[in-house]
Design a protein around this motif. Structure first.
Motif, PDB file in Angstrom:
ATOM      1  N   ASN A  13      37.096   2.741  31.046  1.00 48.06           N
ATOM      2  CA  ASN A  13      37.989   3.729  31.657  1.00 48.06           C
ATOM      3  C   ASN A  13      37.652   5.140  31.207  1.00 48.06           C
ATOM      4  N   ILE A  14      37.302   5.307  29.947  1.00 51.01           N
ATOM      5  CA  ILE A  14      36.897   6.627  29.460  1.00 51.01           C
ATOM      6  C   ILE A  14      35.622   7.069  30.167  1.00 51.01           C
ATOM      7  N   ASP A  15      34.662   6.152  30.324  1.00 47.35           N
ATOM      8  CA  ASP A  15      33.420   6.478  31.043  1.00 47.35           C
ATOM      9  C   ASP A  15      33.711   6.887  32.482  1.00 47.35           C
ATOM     10  N   ARG A  16      34.614   6.174  33.140  1.00 49.09           N
ATOM     11  CA  ARG A  16      34.994   6.505  34.521  1.00 49.09           C
ATOM     12  C   ARG A  16      35.597   7.906  34.576  1.00 49.09           C
ATOM     13  N   LEU A  17      36.500   8.188  33.639  1.00 49.29           N
ATOM     14  CA  LEU A  17      37.127   9.514  33.602  1.00 49.29           C
ATOM     15  C   LEU A  17      36.106  10.604  33.289  1.00 49.29           C
ATOM     16  N   ASP A  18      35.178  10.318  32.387  1.00 48.28           N
ATOM     17  CA  ASP A  18      34.143  11.305  32.065  1.00 48.28           C
ATOM     18  C   ASP A  18      33.315  11.657  33.294  1.00 48.28           C
ATOM     19  N   ARG A  19      32.994  10.675  34.113  1.00 49.48           N
ATOM     20  CA  ARG A  19      32.242  10.957  35.346  1.00 49.48           C
ATOM     21  C   ARG A  19      33.052  11.878  36.257  1.00 49.48           C
ATOM     22  N   ILE A  21      35.495  13.945  35.308  1.00 44.92           N
ATOM     23  CA  ILE A  21      35.638  15.246  34.647  1.00 44.92           C
ATOM     24  C   ILE A  21      34.370  16.073  34.833  1.00 44.92           C
ATOM     25  N   VAL A  22      33.212  15.457  34.635  1.00 48.44           N
ATOM     26  CA  VAL A  22      31.945  16.188  34.794  1.00 48.44           C
ATOM     27  C   VAL A  22      31.792  16.678  36.229  1.00 48.44           C
ATOM     28  N   ALA A  23      32.141  15.838  37.198  1.00 49.15           N
ATOM     29  CA  ALA A  23      32.057  16.265  38.602  1.00 49.15           C
ATOM     30  C   ALA A  23      32.974  17.460  38.850  1.00 49.15           C
ATOM     31  N   LEU A  24      34.164  17.443  38.295  1.00 44.79           N
ATOM     32  CA  LEU A  24      35.094  18.561  38.470  1.00 44.79           C
ATOM     33  C   LEU A  24      34.606  19.811  37.746  1.00 44.79           C
ATOM     34  N   LEU A  25      34.014  19.644  36.568  1.00 39.32           N
ATOM     35  CA  LEU A  25      33.458  20.801  35.865  1.00 39.32           C
ATOM     36  C   LEU A  25      32.300  21.413  36.642  1.00 39.32           C
ATOM     37  N   CYS A  26      31.500  20.581  37.271  1.00 41.88           N
ATOM     38  CA  CYS A  26      30.409  21.099  38.105  1.00 41.88           C
ATOM     39  C   CYS A  26      30.964  21.873  39.294  1.00 41.88           C
ATOM     40  N   GLU A  27      32.017  21.373  39.893  1.00 41.40           N
ATOM     41  CA  GLU A  27      32.662  22.101  40.994  1.00 41.40           C
ATOM     42  C   GLU A  27      33.223  23.426  40.490  1.00 41.40           C
ATOM     43  N   ARG A  28      33.866  23.408  39.316  1.00 44.46           N
ATOM     44  CA  ARG A  28      34.402  24.625  38.723  1.00 44.46           C
ATOM     45  C   ARG A  28      33.276  25.631  38.488  1.00 44.46           C
ATOM     46  N   HIS A  29      32.132  25.133  38.025  1.00 43.17           N
ATOM     47  CA  HIS A  29      30.974  25.985  37.768  1.00 43.17           C
ATOM     48  C   HIS A  29      30.535  26.715  39.039  1.00 43.17           C
ATOM     49  N   LEU A  30      30.543  26.027  40.164  1.00 43.73           N
ATOM     50  CA  LEU A  30      30.180  26.654  41.433  1.00 43.73           C
ATOM     51  C   LEU A  30      31.133  27.795  41.777  1.00 43.73           C
ATOM     52  N   TYR A  31      32.430  27.592  41.509  1.00 47.51           N
ATOM     53  CA  TYR A  31      33.398  28.661  41.778  1.00 47.51           C
ATOM     54  C   TYR A  31      33.239  29.811  40.792  1.00 47.51           C
ATOM     55  N   VAL A  32      32.909  29.500  39.551  1.00 41.30           N
ATOM     56  CA  VAL A  32      32.652  30.556  38.570  1.00 41.30           C
ATOM     57  C   VAL A  32      31.485  31.417  39.034  1.00 41.30           C
ATOM     58  N   ASN A  33      30.438  30.778  39.549  1.00 38.44           N
ATOM     59  CA  ASN A  33      29.307  31.540  40.067  1.00 38.44           C
ATOM     60  C   ASN A  33      29.739  32.470  41.196  1.00 38.44           C
ATOM     61  N   GLN A  34      30.604  31.994  42.063  1.00 38.70           N
ATOM     62  CA  GLN A  34      31.103  32.843  43.150  1.00 38.70           C
ATOM     63  C   GLN A  34      31.959  33.978  42.599  1.00 38.70           C
ATOM     64  N   ALA A  35      32.808  33.670  41.630  1.00 34.86           N
ATOM     65  CA  ALA A  35      33.691  34.686  41.053  1.00 34.86           C
ATOM     66  C   ALA A  35      32.882  35.809  40.416  1.00 34.86           C
ATOM     67  N   ALA A  36      31.774  35.459  39.796  1.00 34.41           N
ATOM     68  CA  ALA A  36      30.942  36.469  39.131  1.00 34.41           C
ATOM     69  C   ALA A  36      30.495  37.556  40.100  1.00 34.41           C
ATOM     70  N   ALA A  37      30.267  37.187  41.341  1.00 34.85           N
ATOM     71  CA  ALA A  37      29.816  38.157  42.339  1.00 34.85           C
ATOM     72  C   ALA A  37      30.895  39.192  42.665  1.00 34.85           C
ATOM     73  N   PHE A  38      32.151  38.844  42.443  1.00 33.65           N
ATOM     74  CA  PHE A  38      33.250  39.760  42.745  1.00 33.65           C
ATOM     75  C   PHE A  38      33.582  40.685  41.570  1.00 33.65           C
ATOM     76  N   LYS A  39      33.080  40.360  40.411  1.00 25.65           N
ATOM     77  CA  LYS A  39      33.430  41.117  39.203  1.00 25.65           C
ATOM     78  C   LYS A  39      32.391  42.198  38.957  1.00 25.65           C
ATOM     79  N   LYS A  40      32.880  43.411  38.716  1.00 27.69           N
ATOM     80  CA  LYS A  40      32.004  44.569  38.650  1.00 27.69           C
ATOM     81  C   LYS A  40      31.370  44.800  37.280  1.00 27.69           C
ATOM     82  N   ASP A  41      32.022  44.316  36.202  1.00 29.65           N
ATOM     83  CA  ASP A  41      31.487  44.590  34.869  1.00 29.65           C
ATOM     84  C   ASP A  41      31.928  43.513  33.884  1.00 29.65           C
ATOM     85  N   ALA A  42      31.458  43.659  32.643  1.00 26.20           N
ATOM     86  CA  ALA A  42      31.744  42.665  31.604  1.00 26.20           C
ATOM     87  C   ALA A  42      33.233  42.554  31.314  1.00 26.20           C
ATOM     88  N   ASP A  43      33.952  43.657  31.390  1.00 28.03           N
ATOM     89  CA  ASP A  43      35.401  43.601  31.146  1.00 28.03           C
ATOM     90  C   ASP A  43      36.100  42.738  32.190  1.00 28.03           C
TER      91      ASP A  43
END
Length: 105
Positions: A13-19, A21-43
């Protein structure tokens, strides 16, 4: 959540959940990449107020699901910190900034 009859069942069950979780983190990563394009600076990337809003939300969600909000906060701070570093790297690459890398000298 179902009750398990053996350590093997718990691990499966932990292995199933880890799969999942990783899939959701990868999806989150794609949105983070998109968000970066909207942000103008490090702040804008670091956005400490947004981070604290997110932490408040995940603590509440953890409590609603019977989890330990302190554990979930610690996990999420790691996730957010890692994604912020990733976004900052994207911004440096897009702006052509060079970072000090002793291996390239």
């Amino acid at each position: 959540m179902k009750s398990c009859g053996s350590i093997e069942e718990v691990r499966a069950n932990i292995d199933r959940l880890d799969r999942e979780i990783v899939a959701l983190l990868c999806e989150r990563h794609l949105y983070v990449n998109q968000a970066a394009a909207f942000k103008k600076d490090a702040d804008a990337v670091k956005a400490p107020q947004r981070v604290e809003q997110l932490i408040d939300k995940v603590r509440t969600t953890a409590t609603e699901h019977g989890g330990d909000p302190d554990v979930i906060e610690q996990i999420y701070r790691g996730i957010v910190s890692t994604f912020i570093e990733h976004e900052l790297r994207l911004h440096r690459e897009r702006s052509g900034e060079q970072t000090c890398n002793p291996e390239n000298e």
